[in-house]
Design an enzyme around this catalytic site. Structure first.
Site, PDB file in Angstrom:
ATOM      1  N   LEU A 139      49.176 -31.863  31.388  1.00 29.77           N
ATOM      2  CA  LEU A 139      48.668 -32.183  32.735  1.00 29.77           C
ATOM      3  C   LEU A 139      49.301 -31.211  33.720  1.00 29.77           C
ATOM      4  O   LEU A 139      50.527 -31.076  33.731  1.00 29.77           O
ATOM      5  CB  LEU A 139      49.061 -33.603  33.135  1.00 29.77           C
ATOM      6  CG  LEU A 139      48.476 -34.751  32.323  1.00 29.77           C
ATOM      7  CD1 LEU A 139      49.187 -36.053  32.673  1.00 29.77           C
ATOM      8  CD2 LEU A 139      46.973 -34.898  32.568  1.00 29.77           C
ATOM      9  N   HIS A 140      48.494 -30.537  34.515  1.00 25.22           N
ATOM     10  CA  HIS A 140      49.076 -29.663  35.539  1.00 25.22           C
ATOM     11  C   HIS A 140      48.227 -29.540  36.791  1.00 25.22           C
ATOM     12  O   HIS A 140      48.629 -28.888  37.742  1.00 25.22           O
ATOM     13  CB  HIS A 140      49.340 -28.271  34.964  1.00 25.22           C
ATOM     14  CG  HIS A 140      48.089 -27.487  34.731  1.00 25.22           C
ATOM     15  ND1 HIS A 140      47.282 -27.679  33.647  1.00 25.22           N
ATOM     16  CD2 HIS A 140      47.483 -26.522  35.478  1.00 25.22           C
ATOM     17  CE1 HIS A 140      46.250 -26.866  33.706  1.00 25.22           C
ATOM     18  NE2 HIS A 140      46.336 -26.150  34.811  1.00 25.22           N
ATOM     19  N   ARG A 141      47.038 -30.167  36.823  1.00 26.04           N
ATOM     20  CA  ARG A 141      46.192 -30.058  38.017  1.00 26.04           C
ATOM     21  C   ARG A 141      46.874 -30.715  39.202  1.00 26.04           C
ATOM     22  O   ARG A 141      47.393 -31.838  39.059  1.00 26.04           O
ATOM     23  CB  ARG A 141      44.864 -30.787  37.826  1.00 26.04           C
ATOM     24  CG  ARG A 141      44.000 -30.246  36.763  1.00 26.04           C
ATOM     25  CD  ARG A 141      43.051 -29.174  37.229  1.00 26.04           C
ATOM     26  NE  ARG A 141      42.706 -28.422  36.033  1.00 26.04           N
ATOM     27  CZ  ARG A 141      42.623 -27.107  35.965  1.00 26.04           C
ATOM     28  NH1 ARG A 141      42.831 -26.381  37.037  1.00 26.04           N
ATOM     29  NH2 ARG A 141      42.324 -26.511  34.844  1.00 26.04           N
ATOM     30  N   ARG A 172      54.894 -26.644  37.067  1.00 23.42           N
ATOM     31  CA  ARG A 172      54.511 -27.412  38.262  1.00 23.42           C
ATOM     32  C   ARG A 172      54.770 -28.908  38.037  1.00 23.42           C
ATOM     33  O   ARG A 172      55.313 -29.600  38.898  1.00 23.42           O
ATOM     34  CB  ARG A 172      53.013 -27.188  38.529  1.00 23.42           C
ATOM     35  CG  ARG A 172      52.443 -28.035  39.655  1.00 23.42           C
ATOM     36  CD  ARG A 172      50.921 -28.012  39.608  1.00 23.42           C
ATOM     37  NE  ARG A 172      50.349 -26.814  40.175  1.00 23.42           N
ATOM     38  CZ  ARG A 172      50.142 -26.596  41.473  1.00 23.42           C
ATOM     39  NH1 ARG A 172      50.471 -27.502  42.360  1.00 23.42           N
ATOM     40  NH2 ARG A 172      49.589 -25.487  41.885  1.00 23.42           N
ATOM     41  N   ASP A 207      44.151 -32.188  31.399  1.00 25.16           N
ATOM     42  CA  ASP A 207      43.300 -31.843  32.543  1.00 25.16           C
ATOM     43  C   ASP A 207      43.021 -30.342  32.547  1.00 25.16           C
ATOM     44  O   ASP A 207      42.558 -29.786  33.534  1.00 25.16           O
ATOM     45  CB  ASP A 207      43.904 -32.333  33.870  1.00 25.16           C
ATOM     46  CG  ASP A 207      45.290 -31.757  34.154  1.00 25.16           C
ATOM     47  OD1 ASP A 207      45.720 -30.829  33.440  1.00 25.16           O
ATOM     48  OD2 ASP A 207      45.938 -32.244  35.096  1.00 25.16           O
TER      49      ASP A 207
END
Ligand code: UD1
Length: 360
Positions: free
Chosen positions: A204-206, A239, A280
């Protein structure tokens, strides 16, 4: 003929590698420019090594920054390189800030630019990548699409038919080449603790998932619940890691394992053996479709609808209850069965090389 490739961020590298190889076979003279958008060893260097890519001829070292800063720095620094080298074609990949920045510079200099992975649309302009795709495709001179929906989207936006070429998916070229090597390996170190268990792999990084603390907290709670049924391995983008550290969150159970970002081979091996992937990422939706591994995408939309209509992908959107329900369905044997989309056959980059050669 002189071709200059621009790459900048992790998802670019596995797309550029096969195109460079195919062009080398045809005797093209090539220059590789890395913008430096991604700079950590595990976000960049490891991919060059594992994908057998030549070291970049030029590194613009733009690093992190706001979208405006990152885009502007790439433009200013790349312009000098392009004026110096004057390539016949500039090739850009995917939808990251470096892609759009490079395309803008080329358009202003009147240098021909080819976009690999053109035509994808999520119809969601809150995603920075959607803005990058729209601008890049309006300005590019040659547009290589991975699937027929891309051709339709471009035609709808008034892009001339003669510029558009349906070539298939270059990222799958890399997967086809390296899957046997990745699978021959002993088995990733990451798995030694969970040998014999059916595990779930998460990325997940969005910004929409990780920059909003309550949302990130909710997702982590669901992953912790799922880990009771299946260990959850979560290689973490910087992130996401920064956000988790800022919030003082820790893995709530030892069956939910936070990991550093993984290299291409280890991640591919993990993906190919996973019972379930939750993500994502755009690229992982495609890789799981090719591998036939069930994928739940934690987004409201996808620019890669073929992974849903043909492949194994299911969009669960922002509803964590849906994520929990769909994940349980997969883990209890009810996964959707998919197929491999047309032209995802490992030969997309050869088709691209053929088309570029015919322009000479
Ligand atoms: C970028 C792409 C995204 C792609 C993703 C894959 C854009 C708009 N987004 O997002 O489409 O899916 O790459 O990873 O281009 N950072 C590091 N080390 C690095 C790189 C980044 O610590 O090597 C940190 C920095 O704090 C940076 C943050 O991660 O501010 C975000 O990096 P950035 O390149 O701006 O966007 P990504 O989220 O990586």
């Amino acid at each position: 003929m002189q071709v200059l490739h621009v790459v900048g961020a992790r998802p670019n590298f596995m797309k550029a590698a096969p195109v460079m190889t195919a062009l080398a076979t045809r005797g093209f003279s090539q220059t590789l420019v890395h913008t430096g958008q991604h700079y950590d060893a595990n976000m960049s260097d490891v991919f060059f090594r594992e994908l057998d890519m030549p070291a970049p001829d030029v590194n613009l070292e733009v690093g992190s920054g706001s979208h405006a800063v990152q885009t502007a720095e790439v433009m200013v620094r790349l312009e000098r390189v392009l004026l110096d080298r004057r390539p016949n074609w500039v090739v850009v990949y995917g939808d990251v800030n470096s892609t759009m920045a490079a395309t803008l510079v080329c358009a202003k200099l009147g240098m021909p630019v080819a976009h690999v992975e053109a035509g994808l649309r999520s119809w969601d302009r809150s995603m920075p990548e959607e803005i990058n795709r729209l601008v890049t495709d309006q300005l590019a001179d040659l547009l290589f699409t991975p699937s027929a929906d891309g051709d339709e989207n471009l035609a709808r936006e008034g892009v001339g038919k003669q510029k558009i070429h349906l070539v298939g998916n270059v990222m799958i070229d890399t997967l086809v080449r390296l899957l046997p090597v990745a699978q021959q390996r002993e088995g990733p170190n990451t798995l030694s603790r969970w040998r014999g268990e059916r595990y779930t792999l998460v990325t997940l990084h969005r910004p929409s998932n990780v920059d909003d603390p309550p949302r990130l907290g909710e997702i982590l709670r669901v992953l912790a619940e799922l880990s009771a049924e299946s260990p959850v391995l979560f290689p973490m983008h910087p992130r996401t890691r920064k956000q988790i550290e800022r919030l003082g969150l820790a893995a709530p159970t030892d069956r939910l394992q936070f990991l550093e970002p993984l290299g291409y081979m280890e991640f591919l091996a993990l993906q190919s053996r996973a019972a379930l992937v939750i993500t994502d990422s755009g690229g992982i939706q495609e890789e799981t479709t090719f591998l036939g591994v069930p994928c739940l995408t934690v987004r409201e939309n996808t620019e890669r609808p073929i992974t849903v209509s043909v492949g194994t992908n299911v969009l669960v959107g922002g509803d964590v209850d849906k994520l929990r329900m769909e994940a349980r369905r997969v883990l209890r044997g009810g996964a959707k069965v998919g197929a491999i989309p047309p032209l995802w056959d490992g030969k997309a980059s050869e088709r691209i090389a053929g088309i570029l050669a015919s322009t000479g």
